[in-house]
Design a protein around this motif. Structure first.
Motif, short mmCIF file in Angstrom:
data_model
loop_
_atom_site.label_atom_id
_atom_site.label_comp_id
_atom_site.label_asym_id
_atom_site.label_seq_id
_atom_site.Cartn_x
_atom_site.Cartn_y
_atom_site.Cartn_z
N ILE A 216 103.78 79.82 62.62
CA ILE A 216 104.32 80.90 61.80
C ILE A 216 104.24 80.55 60.32
CG2 ILE A 216 106.42 82.18 61.22
CD1 ILE A 216 107.24 81.97 64.16
N LEU A 217 104.62 79.32 60.00
CA LEU A 217 104.60 78.90 58.59
C LEU A 217 103.19 78.92 58.03
CD1 LEU A 217 107.16 75.94 58.71
CD2 LEU A 217 107.54 78.29 57.92
N LYS A 218 102.18 78.67 58.90
CA LYS A 218 100.78 78.71 58.47
C LYS A 218 100.16 80.09 58.67
CE LYS A 218 99.78 73.81 59.18
NZ LYS A 218 98.88 72.81 59.82
N LEU A 219 100.96 81.07 59.13
CA LEU A 219 100.52 82.45 59.33
C LEU A 219 99.33 82.54 60.28
CD1 LEU A 219 100.79 83.72 55.64
CD2 LEU A 219 102.55 83.73 57.41
N GLN A 220 99.34 81.73 61.33
CA GLN A 220 98.26 81.73 62.32
C GLN A 220 98.62 82.71 63.44
OE1 GLN A 220 95.38 80.09 62.15
NE2 GLN A 220 95.86 79.08 60.22
N TRP A 221 98.58 84.01 63.14
CA TRP A 221 99.08 85.01 64.07
C TRP A 221 98.17 85.20 65.27
CZ3 TRP A 221 103.91 85.60 63.31
CH2 TRP A 221 104.44 85.50 62.02
N ARG B 289 109.88 87.46 73.51
CA ARG B 289 111.25 87.57 72.98
C ARG B 289 111.63 86.32 72.20
NH1 ARG B 289 114.85 91.22 74.57
NH2 ARG B 289 113.66 91.63 76.49
N LYS B 290 111.24 85.15 72.72
CA LYS B 290 111.51 83.90 71.99
C LYS B 290 110.82 83.90 70.62
CE LYS B 290 112.35 80.60 75.78
NZ LYS B 290 111.87 79.35 76.41
N LEU B 291 109.61 84.40 70.59
CA LEU B 291 108.88 84.44 69.32
C LEU B 291 109.62 85.30 68.30
CD1 LEU B 291 106.41 84.09 67.47
CD2 LEU B 291 105.32 85.97 68.70
N LEU B 292 110.01 86.48 68.71
CA LEU B 292 110.71 87.36 67.78
C LEU B 292 112.08 86.79 67.40
CD1 LEU B 292 109.77 90.79 69.35
CD2 LEU B 292 109.05 89.92 67.13
N LYS B 293 112.73 86.08 68.34
CA LYS B 293 114.01 85.44 68.03
C LYS B 293 113.81 84.33 67.00
CE LYS B 293 118.42 84.47 68.61
NZ LYS B 293 118.52 83.34 67.68
N THR B 294 112.71 83.58 67.13
CA THR B 294 112.41 82.53 66.16
C THR B 294 112.18 83.13 64.78
OG1 THR B 294 111.39 81.20 67.91
CG2 THR B 294 110.86 80.62 65.63
N ILE B 295 111.41 84.21 64.73
CA ILE B 295 111.17 84.88 63.44
C ILE B 295 112.47 85.41 62.88
CG2 ILE B 295 110.01 86.83 62.36
CD1 ILE B 295 107.74 86.49 64.33
N VAL C 76 105.75 87.25 56.94
CA VAL C 76 106.40 87.08 58.24
C VAL C 76 107.03 88.39 58.70
CG1 VAL C 76 108.26 85.90 59.46
CG2 VAL C 76 106.78 84.61 57.93
N LYS C 77 107.69 89.09 57.78
CA LYS C 77 108.31 90.36 58.15
C LYS C 77 107.26 91.41 58.50
CE LYS C 77 110.94 90.75 54.46
NZ LYS C 77 111.93 91.32 53.53
N ARG C 78 106.14 91.42 57.75
CA ARG C 78 105.08 92.36 58.05
C ARG C 78 104.52 92.11 59.46
NH1 ARG C 78 101.36 90.81 54.60
NH2 ARG C 78 102.51 91.67 52.86
N ALA C 79 104.32 90.84 59.79
CA ALA C 79 103.82 90.50 61.13
C ALA C 79 104.85 90.85 62.20
CB ALA C 79 103.46 89.02 61.19
N ALA C 80 106.12 90.64 61.88
CA ALA C 80 107.17 90.94 62.85
C ALA C 80 107.20 92.42 63.20
CB ALA C 80 108.53 90.49 62.30
N ARG C 81 106.95 93.28 62.20
CA ARG C 81 106.91 94.72 62.48
C ARG C 81 105.81 95.05 63.50
NH1 ARG C 81 107.10 95.10 56.58
NH2 ARG C 81 109.25 95.45 55.91
N LYS C 82 104.63 94.45 63.28
CA LYS C 82 103.53 94.70 64.20
C LYS C 82 103.84 94.16 65.60
CE LYS C 82 99.94 94.59 60.63
NZ LYS C 82 98.70 93.91 60.15
N LEU C 83 104.46 92.98 65.66
CA LEU C 83 104.78 92.40 66.96
C LEU C 83 105.82 93.23 67.69
CD1 LEU C 83 104.87 88.62 65.97
CD2 LEU C 83 103.12 89.77 67.31
N LEU C 84 106.81 93.74 66.96
CA LEU C 84 107.81 94.59 67.58
C LEU C 84 107.17 95.80 68.25
CD1 LEU C 84 110.83 94.70 65.10
CD2 LEU C 84 110.95 94.23 67.53
N LYS C 85 106.23 96.40 67.52
CA LYS C 85 105.55 97.57 68.06
C LYS C 85 104.67 97.19 69.24
CE LYS C 85 102.81 101.53 66.57
NZ LYS C 85 102.13 102.17 65.41
N GLN C 86 103.97 96.08 69.10
CA GLN C 86 103.04 95.65 70.15
C GLN C 86 103.78 95.25 71.42
OE1 GLN C 86 100.35 92.54 68.93
NE2 GLN C 86 99.77 92.04 71.01
N TYR C 87 104.90 94.51 71.26
CA TYR C 87 105.64 94.01 72.42
C TYR C 87 106.67 95.01 72.93
CZ TYR C 87 103.61 89.48 71.12
OH TYR C 87 102.74 88.45 70.83
N ASP C 88 106.89 96.08 72.14
CA ASP C 88 107.79 97.16 72.55
C ASP C 88 109.22 96.66 72.78
OD1 ASP C 88 108.40 99.78 73.09
OD2 ASP C 88 108.05 99.57 75.24
#
Length: 1638
Positions: A212-217, A232-238, A270-282
């Motif tokens: 995450i710190l290296k933005l390797q999405w 869920r763990k990923l989003l909790k970590t973020i 990180v927040k921008r990626a989190a938005r995409k992940l939220l949508k992707q993982y529903d």
């Protein structure tokens, strides 16, 4: 000091060399320690030492030889036998792999996969292997780390690393690597393969947090996969990572053993990626409180800032109290009981200096004093003391809520009676019909319709990214009837009445209309809102054929033509964006935004809201009309259509005959890839652009049937190797109802040779052509940007369709020729632009910059996905192992099938817009990519070929040194001459390497000890001498036999350690530059015994590393140029040893690395570790450097090392690689690449006369030599086109002239370049050769004039240049700029000399554009008078003197307040004629420069005069002028010189259907004109009949024509006419037969 030459390589064991760093690694030492510990453990395998491979070397080499020769059965049989005979086959395999990876021969690395795959087949011979821990550890630390992903999985399987017995070792290894922060991507892949996260063997956060710190999405998505628990763990970590509680973040870092400052977290990404992940993982946003709080905080700021801006910039609305109440309700609902947001709200009020409101809101939320800022607490105490209390909270009048008067905002009048409110579905059609019928009122010009929508946010939604669309507003203005029409669609009401089909049709009529132009601002934002609310609109929204986004228009105009905006220089910041700013630029006032944040949920809407809502749409129409008017007034070529694409839009290779077809405009070109010759060019599609080819070879014939398609047309042609220069048309251009994007010949009639063709269209339809065209099937209702028709297994036809939404549909044709959907995926986040199929592989590329590779059999299996380009990707090609992609970032890139984002190769063209298309010519062996050739089409009109094997080296080997001393190792190395090398050893010995024979060159254990010496080789071909400098100040001069020719010691009382030693060129190896500490430099003459100190130079400027890197001796001027470590270039006058000229920090703080003279041009070149090359000429009289131009190689090259002349090459370094590049004007080709560890290692390069390139370097205390022959690459042209590529953008001007019996052409372009060509035009043999590219203009080149051996250029940024041409070599001699800019690169006349600025210059601002230049010679030899027109309505007169190379502004004139466009001079009477955008022609008399010039004007055109020409009727008495302009008219006027009188002779109105841009006289009674309508017209003046008659009309092929010039050839009695715009076209005019031909 940390000097480069103190760097050494201390790796003890190559087994542990990670090859990822140029320095020693702590990881290496720890790995060695662990290995020694494992080696101490008892091993059950004693027969074979894990590092003793000597017994197998001979067998290994035989296996390698068989493999390279393609004898697979032999090497496989040999490998099988040795594995089966071994008692420890796993260990033996490890040894083979280890040895393969340890070798420096990159070709041997190709054995990895074959060895692994072969071992899989014989694995059953050792079912229960016993591997000691040493081998297991080395598998993990060495082999796995070096493997790609597919190899990694195979090795894990073979060595059984998934087993329970090996699990703890693997876990310990991974934890150790995490603690050492080593190779986190490799570790994450290993963890994923072994499924350690699923069983909680490895802490999830330890793997994911570093990624995450290296933005390797991409890697994170791979690790997490489809596991909901891990997601869920990923989003909790973020969520924990972005917490405002620093204790939470520190605890997270502590658990993962990460020692990083929390300020270094890229929270926004990180927040921008989190938005995409939220949508992707529903997942629901409410499950992650920190993410939810951040989203609410972002929206709170948005609401707050909008409110601030609307109250600052606009006023009123009629119901301010109601709006404020509505705003407060939104704030209250959003914040609810979130304490952090309550505190933040109060802080926001403080930020905007509204302390009273902050106090009220703090009291409303019962916030304590310790939570408040000092200002709020102080104000609260004041209120309490004065006993001023409020019973209810309210926003009080304050600074930030003070509203401006309506006089300070742009608010056009909108009558409520003109607004149609639509809330019933039956009213929609009638309103849209009114808009569509408006076209009848404006003729051929489509009317403008402004579009906008209003949205609101519902805080109760599960995500806060969505906006709910409340209304859609449309506005149109019909000038012919002075009427405005406004429509407001109530989407909250209509969405309940519309079904999905109706919504889609509504959007299609709106966004894809053929009857109006839909104007939007930030269309991407509107699109995202609408698609989220109404998914059925997505097809039309993404297609958007009627849409023009004024946001993009604003960006383009601000960058290129800021003068289009009337108020661009009034307190403007052109970087500002937003519709309100665009309105201010156009009308001087910001847009009314007073009701932006009002409550758009409530119904009914107030009258003020209705009027306000249509303003945003209305103002878009006003802006578009103003831009049209301003561009027409300023004579700027403008089109509302999308900015034009590249000329080369299609490429197709006919492999059997090695023929390449290219499509450019309506033309088809053919090239022979064996001879690199262009065979033909024929116009196939009459009025369409070629977009693609489909070809089928005729059986038992040497001919091809070829389908050429483009837009809505296609044609069928035939090419034959018997007549390779001819294309035979079988079926002429045929129309198709829909846009064609793919084609497939499914059958070829053997008797008639007529094909049956399937076409895929943009509407997802299949058409079939068999003597006639018919629609056979319409598939899913959607819009396609790409498709591919291909034969799959059993000749089944598959139709692959890529939609604008990133969906990939595959349709299969059944036995009844009906297509049914087979499968579909949605992996792209945007439109798919290209689909490629090859050998059961399918590749897609698109708008999201990613590449998706699928394995396609019965279904699609995603093999790899990665980001590939910096801009949109247009196309891909596939081989058996690699992927090629091309795109809008002007590059072609090579990737592996298993790529995770690492570029294997890259090809690019300097200053080119885009690579639009490509195809590949495969070798005889499809699996061998080495012989593959890439053919590509570029935006500059070039068709270019690239060999994939250009970069790989021929050999790469280790040179064994016969060391006489134990533990001795090499420290420095240099080429003596040819392949003889001298190696300086740590002991002080010099070794000589000659053809792998190592002998002692000089024993310097006493004189060169202490492990350090500098070496330099003389470049005199008569005698090669080696100079060696030591730490104790001794200098030794050796000949090629190792005999000391001279030696001396630096005599100084200071430290005499030699930091640098360099030979002076052109001194017959007699002079030497020596530098010691404190920047002290000496020049010695070593031809005497002992050497004589000739010069003690002025010391170098203060700097930490104070020594020179390079020097260049200019014998003619007795000047020594020195490039130092500070990036300076210092010019030393050897007459007095002082610095004569200083170019400071030219190459940045990393230093100037090389200086040389280009022998072809005699220009001086410098390069440095900033990645730039600078070109200089030298003033003969003043002996000063004059900066000419600056260029780079590629964006990723920042260390240029050495310039090489004849051929023009440059050596350079990336992080780990040495590279060799060409220095072509257009194509910077990479010729060679060696993985050496970086430029800090000691190295040298040598190129012999046969173009054999050698690179030698020291690494791991060993000497390595890489070799490559460059003969073929250098002799083979990259560009196939007969006419060389011109410019990557529109060409603005062209001039033709004759010099030394040759015709020359000069072009100037928007890309800031000037190009010089020589050409000859024959009817059947036209040739054009590129001479030079000149790069000095900062912006567009607007005009060029040629006089004597000089030419002058002018352009935007008010720049004027003088150039001199001698023997086809052009140098810049003079420079003028109204407001000199302090540039990073110095030089170039008085470019940095602001004290020399002429006092006549009274202009203000940097936005003045010089539009045209004319010149005449003066009586004084070498003096010229220049006339320059400007966009500021001023004609400037300069004197240019060749002796001083200076421009002197001597006079300014003006005849109107409008932009001056063109100037021409009648030198016999010193009269300058000027045209302007108000349609005036003005004559100025400059026969006397001592007084003000007389002038007279004449109104000729109704609008701007783009061009005019002058011809003499009676010498010094009567002139005739012909002019053309924006009104499309041609006017002929006369000017009586004697009486100073204008007279109109002939006029033809609207003879061009669009603005006319060029005109030239053939003789006094005939002339030609050209316009943007692409019509070249010949006019004849019949004096007897007093008429102007159109004689000839010729259609030219290039678009957006901006200029024209012509020249007469006496020998052929022909005029050569060159027309430029979006390309170049040459037209001949036969004067005898009065005939045009191209």
């Amino acid at each position: 000091m940390n000097h480069d030459f103190f760097d050494t390589d201390n790796d003890e064991n190559v087994l542990f060399d990670s090859d990822t760093s140029t320095e020693n690694s702590e990881h290496v030492k720890k790995s060695q320690t662990i290995l020694h510990e494992y080696q101490k453990k008892p091993s059950n395998i004693q027969s074979d030492s894990p590092y003793n491979f000597n017994d197998y070397l001979e067998i290994y080499e035989r296996i390698y030889t068989f493999h390279t020769q393609g004898e697979h059965q032999k090497w496989q049989g040999l490998f099988d036998d040795i594995i089966k005979q071994s008692t420890t086959p796993y260990k033996l395999l490890y040894m083979f792999l280890d040895h393969t990876l340890s070798t420096t021969n990159n070709k041997k690395h190709r054995l990895i996969i074959p060895l692994i795959e072969q071992f899989k087949q014989i694995k059953n011979y050792d079912q229960n292997p016993h591997l000691d821990d040493t081998i297991k550890y080395n598998i993990l630390s060495k082999i796995c780390r070096r493997c790609i992903f597919s190899q990694l999985e195979s090795i894990v399987d073979i060595f059984d690393l998934r087993s329970t017995d090996n699990r703890q070792l693997v876990i310990d290894f991974i934890n150790e690597q995490i603690e050492q922060h080593q190779d986190i991507i490799f570790i994450s892949q290993m963890t994923k393969i072994l499924k350690l996260l699923e069983i909680d063997a490895i802490q999830f956060e330890k793997i994911v947090l570093p990624l995450i710190l290296k933005l390797q999405w991409e890697t994170i998505r791979f690790v997490v996969g489809d596991d909901k628990i891990l997601q869920r763990k990923l989003l909790k970590t973020i969520d924990d990572l972005i917490s405002t509680d620093e204790t939470t973040v520190r605890q997270l870092f502590s658990q993962c053993l990460i020692n990083t400052n929390t300020n270094f977290i890229d929270t926004r990404s990180v927040k921008r990626a989190a938005r995409k992940l939220l949508k992707q993982y529903d997942f629901s946003l409410h499950e992650f409180p920190n993410l939810a709080a951040q989203e609410k905080l972002s929206f709170l700021k948005t609401l707050f800032v909008r409110k601030y801006l609307e109250n600052k910039n606009g006023g009123g609305g009629g119901d301010d109290d109601g709006d404020d109440e509505s705003w407060k309700e939104q704030i209250t609902e959003l914040i609810h009981d979130n304490h952090d947001l309550q505190v933040k709200l109060v802080d926001l009020f403080v930020d905007y200096t509204d302390i009273d409101s902050a106090v009220e809101w703090a009291r409303f939320y019962n916030l304590e004093d310790f939570e408040l800022s000092v200002q709020v607490k102080f104000r609260r105490q004041e209120i309490l003391q004065d006993d001023i209390t409020s019973q209810s909270y309210s926003l009080k009048s304050s600074t930030w809520l003070t509203k401006q008067s309506e006089d300070n905002i742009y608010k056009p009048t909108v009558l409520a009676s003109d607004i149609v409110y639509i809330e019933v579905d039956s009213d929609v059609d009638s309103f849209l019909n009114r808009l569509e019928c408006a076209r009848c009122d404006v003729g051929s010009h489509l009317p403008f319709v402004g579009f906008d929508c209003e949205t609101f946010m519902d805080p109760t939604q599960r995500t806060l990214n969505s906006q709910i669309v409340s209304i859609i507003q449309l506005a149109s203005s019909i000038l012919s009837r002075d009427q405005s029409l406004y429509g407001i669609f109530d989407m909250l009401a209509l969405r309940l009445q519309f079904d999905m089909k109706t919504l889609a049709e509504f959007a299609q009529r709106l966004f894809c209309s053929h009857d109006f132009i839909l104007l939007t601002y930030n269309y991407a934002g509107d699109t995202s809102f609408l698609i989220e609310n109404y998914p059925s609109m997505s097809d039309a929204l993404m297609q958007g054929t009627a849409v023009i986004d004024l946001f993009r228009v604003q960006q383009y105009i601000c960058e290129h033509y800021p003068e289009v905006f009337p108020y661009h220089n009034v307190s403007a910041n052109l970087k500002s964006r937003g519709l309100s700013e665009l309105v201010r630029l156009c009308f001087g006032k910001p847009l009314d935004k007073s009701l932006q944040t009002s409550d758009w949920r409530k119904r009914p809407l107030k009258k003020s809201q209705l009027i306000y809502s249509v303003l945003d749409a209305r103002v878009l129409v006003d802006i578009a009309m103003l831009i049209e008017e301003r561009t027409r007034t300023l004579q700027i070529s403008w089109s509302w259509s999308d900015f034009k694409g590249a000329p080369v839009t299609a490429i197709k290779v006919l492999p059997k005959h090695r023929i390449c077809l290219a499509g450019t405009g309506p033309y088809v070109l053919a090239f022979d890839l064996t001879t690199n010759q262009q065979l033909l060019q024929e116009k196939i599609l009459v009025d369409s652009v070629v977009h693609g080819f489909e070809a089928r070879q005729i059986i038992n014939d040497s001919s091809y049937i070829i389908v050429v398609f483009g837009q809505r047309t296609f044609s069928i042609i035939q090419w034959s190797s018997i007549s390779p220069s001819v294309l035979k048309t079988i079926i002429p251009q045929t129309q198709c109802p829909s846009w064609i994007i793919s084609a497939l010949i499914v059958h070829l009639d053997p008797s008639t040779q007529l094909p049956t063709i399937l076409f895929g269209t943009a509407l997802n339809q299949i058409y079939r052509y068999n003597k006639s065209l018919e629609l056979i099937q319409s598939l899913n209702y959607t819009t396609l940007y790409s498709s591919c028709l291909f034969h799959h297994t059993n000749e089944t036809v598959i139709f692959a369709a890529g939609t604008v939404f990133g969906e990939l549909f595959l349709y299969e044709q059944d036995s009844n020729n009906y297509f049914h959907e087979k499968t579909n995926v949605s992996d792209h986040n945007g439109a798919i632009f290209g689909i490629t199929y090859y050998n059961n592989l399918l590749c897609t590329v698109g708008d999201d910059r990613t590449v998706k590779l699928y394995k396609f059999q019965d279904s699609l299996e995603l093999l790899s996905s990665f980001f590939a380009h910096d801009a949109r990707i247009w196309q891909s090609s596939l081989t058996s192992t690699n992927i090629l992609t091309c795109g809008e970032d002007s590059s072609i890139r090579l990737w592996s099938h298993k790529s995770t984002g690492e570029i294997l190769r890259s090809f690019s063209v300097h200053r080119c817009k885009s690579v639009w298309c490509m195809d590949i010519l495969r070798g005889d062996d499809d699996d061998d990519d080495k012989s593959l050739i890439i053919i590509s089409g570029w935006s500059d009109g070039g068709v270019r070929r690239y060999h994939l094997d250009d970069v790989p080296i021929d050999s790469h080997r280790t040179i064994l040194l016969n060391k006489s001393l134990e533990n001795d190792f090499p420290r420095n190395i240099i080429f003596f001459n040819t392949l003889i090398m001298i190696v300086y050893m740590n002991s002080g010995q010099l070794l000589k390497i000659d053809k792998d024979n190592t002998t002692l060159f000089y024993d310097g254990r006493n004189t060169l000890k202490n492990g350090y010496a500098k070496m330099s080789m003389s470049n005199d071909e008569n005698e090669y001498l080696l100079a060696v400098g030591s730490l104790n100040g001794f200098v030794f001069i050796f000949d090629h036999n190792g005999i000391i020719k001279n030696q001396f010691q630096i005599e100084t009382n200071k430290n005499n350690k030699i930091l640098q030693i360099l030979w002076l060129n052109n001194t017959s190896s007699s002079k030497l530059l020596v530098c010691i500490p404190d920047g002290i430099m000496f020049v010695y003459n070593i031809s005497n015994q002992p050497a004589i100190l000739e010069h003690r130079l002025e010391v170098l400027p203060e700097f930490e590393q104070r020594w020179p890197n390079t020097c260049l001796y200019l014998q003619q001027y007795n000047i020594l140029l020195v490039g130092d470590r500070q990036g300076n270039i210092l010019s030393y006058d050897l007459n007095n040893n002082l610095i004569y000229q200083k170019v400071e920090r030219l190459h940045g703080i990393n230093g100037t690395s090389s200086l040389d003279i280009d022998k072809n041009t005699n220009l001086i070149r410098s390069c440095g570790r900033d990645g730039y090359i600078n070109i200089f000429s030298i003033n003969n009289d003043q002996r000063q450097l004059i900066h000419q131009s600056t260029c780079t190689i590629t964006s990723d090259i920042t260390w240029l090392d050495r310039l090489i002349d004849n051929p023009s090459l440059v050596t350079c370094f990336t992080t780990n690689n040495f590279c060799l590049y060409t220095l072509d004007d257009q194509t910077k080709r990479r010729l060679m690449q060696v993985e050496c560890g970086g430029g800090h290692r000691n190295h040298d390069f040598y190129l012999d006369k046969n173009f054999n390139a050698y690179f030698v370097y020291i690494r791991n205390k060993q000497v390595y030599l890489a070799e490559k022959n460059l003969m073929r690459i250098l002799n083979e042209s990259t560009c196939l086109s007969i006419i060389p590529p011109t410019h990557g953008t529109e060409i603005r001007c062209v001039k033709l002239f004759q010099s030394n019996n040759h015709f020359h052409m000069i072009t100037g372009s928007e890309d800031t370049q000037i190009k010089l060509f020589t050409f000859q035009t024959e009817k059947f043999n036209s040739e054009c050769e590129h001479i030079s590219t000149l790069q000095s203009h900062l912006s567009a080149v607007c005009d060029i004039i040629v006089i004597d051996n000089l030419f002058f250029s002018c352009g935007a940024r008010a720049q004027l240049f003088a150039w001199q041409m001698k023997n086809n070599i052009v140098i810049r001699t003079g420079y003028f700029m109204l407001h000199p800019l302090r540039r990073r690169h110095g030089g170039g006349g008085n470019i940095n000399d602001e004290t020399k600025k002429d006092n006549h210059d009274e202009d203000h601002g940097l936005d003045v554009r010089f539009t045209s230049v004319a010149a005449m010679s003066l009586a004084e030899n070498g003096n010229y008078l220049l006339f320059v027109t400007g966009s500021d309505a001023i004609l400037r007169v300069f004197r240019y003197t060749t002796v001083s190379n200076r421009f002197s502004l001597i006079q300014t004139c003006s005849h109107s307040e409008y932009c001056q466009l063109r100037v021409k001079v009648y030198s016999n009477s010193s009269i300058a004629f000027v045209s302007s955008t108000d349609g005036l022609l003005c004559a100025y008399d400059f026969s006397s420069l001592d007084s003000s010039s007389r002038s007279t004007t004449f109104k000729v055109h109704q609008s701007g005069i783009n061009d005019f020409d002058i011809i003499e009727i009676n010498q010094n008495n009567l002139l005739r002028l012909a002019s053309v302009g924006d009104d499309g008219s041609v006017h002929v006027s006369s000017f009586d010189i004697k009486n100073w009188i204008w007279k109109r002779e002939y006029s033809k109105d609207c003879i061009h259907q669009s603005p006319a841009t060029g005109i030239r006289f053939l003789n006094s009674t005939s002339f030609i004109s050209i316009g943007i309508d692409q019509r070249l017209k010949l006019w004849t003046i019949k004096n007897d009949e007093q008429v102007l008659e159109l004689t000839k009309n010729y259609l030219v092929d290039i678009r957006d024509i901006l200029s024209m010039d012509m020249i007469f050839c006496d020998k052929k009695r022909e005029f050569t006419i060159v027309i430029v715009g979006a390309g170049v076209q040459t037209v001949q005019f036969d004067l005898t037969n009065c005939l045009f031909y191209s």
